[in-house]
Scaffold this active site. Structure first.
Site, PDB file in Angstrom:
ATOM      1  N   CYS A  85       0.820  -1.204   0.000  1.00 40.68           N
ATOM      2  CA  CYS A  85       0.000   0.000   0.000  1.00 40.68           C
ATOM      3  C   CYS A  85       0.864   1.267   0.000  1.00 40.68           C
ATOM      4  O   CYS A  85       1.511   1.554  -0.993  1.00 40.68           O
ATOM      5  CB  CYS A  85      -0.966  -0.073   1.176  1.00 40.68           C
ATOM      6  SG  CYS A  85      -2.541   0.647   0.795  1.00 40.68           S
ATOM      7  N   HIS A 175      -3.436  -5.588   1.737  1.00 40.76           N
ATOM      8  CA  HIS A 175      -2.800  -5.768   3.045  1.00 40.76           C
ATOM      9  C   HIS A 175      -2.679  -7.242   3.445  1.00 40.76           C
ATOM     10  O   HIS A 175      -3.598  -7.772   4.063  1.00 40.76           O
ATOM     11  CB  HIS A 175      -3.601  -5.005   4.100  1.00 40.76           C
ATOM     12  CG  HIS A 175      -3.473  -3.524   3.972  1.00 40.76           C
ATOM     13  ND1 HIS A 175      -2.562  -2.792   4.692  1.00 40.76           N
ATOM     14  CD2 HIS A 175      -4.107  -2.644   3.160  1.00 40.76           C
ATOM     15  CE1 HIS A 175      -2.640  -1.523   4.355  1.00 40.76           C
ATOM     16  NE2 HIS A 175      -3.575  -1.398   3.423  1.00 40.76           N
ATOM     17  N   GLU A 177      -1.068  -8.523   5.747  1.00 40.34           N
ATOM     18  CA  GLU A 177      -0.933  -8.692   7.208  1.00 40.34           C
ATOM     19  C   GLU A 177      -2.299  -8.787   7.883  1.00 40.34           C
ATOM     20  O   GLU A 177      -2.374  -9.088   9.063  1.00 40.34           O
ATOM     21  CB  GLU A 177      -0.110  -7.533   7.791  1.00 40.34           C
ATOM     22  CG  GLU A 177      -0.813  -6.181   7.916  1.00 40.34           C
ATOM     23  CD  GLU A 177      -0.957  -5.427   6.587  1.00 40.34           C
ATOM     24  OE1 GLU A 177      -0.667  -5.995   5.513  1.00 40.34           O
ATOM     25  OE2 GLU A 177      -1.395  -4.260   6.632  1.00 40.34           O
TER      26      GLU A 177
HETATM   27  N1  GLN Z   1      -3.876   5.975   0.225  1.00 38.05           N
HETATM   28  C1  GLN Z   1      -2.748   5.936   1.103  1.00 38.05           C
HETATM   29  C2  GLN Z   1      -1.652   6.858   0.612  1.00 38.05           C
HETATM   30  O1  GLN Z   1      -1.693   7.351  -0.465  1.00 38.05           O
HETATM   31  C3  GLN Z   1      -2.220   4.535   1.256  1.00 38.05           C
HETATM   32  C4  GLN Z   1      -3.255   3.685   1.946  1.00 38.05           C
HETATM   33  C5  GLN Z   1      -2.697   2.541   2.751  1.00 38.05           C
HETATM   34  O2  GLN Z   1      -1.498   2.374   2.911  1.00 38.05           O
HETATM   35  N2  GLN Z   1      -3.592   1.775   3.304  1.00 38.05           N
HETATM   36  O3  GLN Z   1      -0.718   7.080   1.325  1.00 38.05           O
END
Ligand code: GLN
Length: 193
Positions: A85, A175, A177
């Site tokens: 992410c 995710h 995790e």
């Molecule tokens: N949308 C977030 C960002 O741009 C990332 C989201 C996440 O890590 N769950 O930083």
């Protein structure tokens, strides 16, 4: 004994530590998992996870604490690094609006590509090389717009890339995790030399 570091500046660090410990146990590896935040401790990890969170904040902290160089050096030394992410946004070489991206992987990433927080969702997806579906959790998730070079797209959702691998680097929009399934962690740990 190998040391698996989870970058501990912001985000869901403890979930990463425990899911990675579960995978280490399952694979019977001679390894331990540790949350790391100092330059000194980061320098001697054998593999690193960069968790999700907020990529601008995370990027700012990485630079503020002088960790960018250390992460770049780990990649140069071919250590496995996984970004989930926000972590994916930071490893990318192209992102529209994150000036802290480390430019380490041949992917172009779009932040919040699936909408804002309330558009977070879960979906059973297919991942290259995995038998059966994988239940993926997406939270304000970024997407991979394109990959180039030797970077390989591993999964997609609705025509958008959500997982890619380039040598010892893995990035995910979702995710791993937060689910019981440890196949992603096992793929990552399988990259240890
Ligand atoms: N949308 C977030 C960002 O741009 C990332 C989201 C996440 O890590 N769950 O930083």
């Amino acid at each position: 004994m190998k040391k698996i570091g989870v970058l501990s500046l912001q985000g869901d660090v403890s979930e990463h530590v425990s899911s990675m410990e579960k995978a280490v146990e399952k694979m019977e590896l001679d390894a331990f998992v540790e949350a790391v935040s100092s330059e000194e401790r980061l320098r001697d990890v054998d593999a690193l996870v960069i968790p999700g969170g907020e990529s601008t904040t995370l990027g700012k902290l990485i630079h503020m604490y002088g960790l960018a160089e250390v992460i770049m050096d780990l990649v140069k030394r071919d250590k496995p690094v996984m970004g989930t992410c926000a972590g994916m946004i930071l490893l990318a070489s192209r992102v529209e609006d994150n000036k802290y991206a480390l430019d380490l992987m041949d992917v172009e990433v779009e932040r919040n590509a699936f909408g804002r927080q309330r558009e977070s969702f879960e979906k059973d997806i297919s991942i290259k090389g995995f038998r059966g579906k994988y239940h993926a959790v997406f939270i304000r998730a970024p997407a991979i717009k394109r990959t180039w070079g030797v970077c390989e797209l591993m999964a997609e959702v609705g025509g958008r890339g959500v997982m890619a691998k380039q040598g010892n680097l893995i990035v995910l929009s979702f995710h791993p995790e937060l689910v019981h399934d440890t196949r992603v962690q096992e793929l990552f740990l399988g990259l240890l030399d």
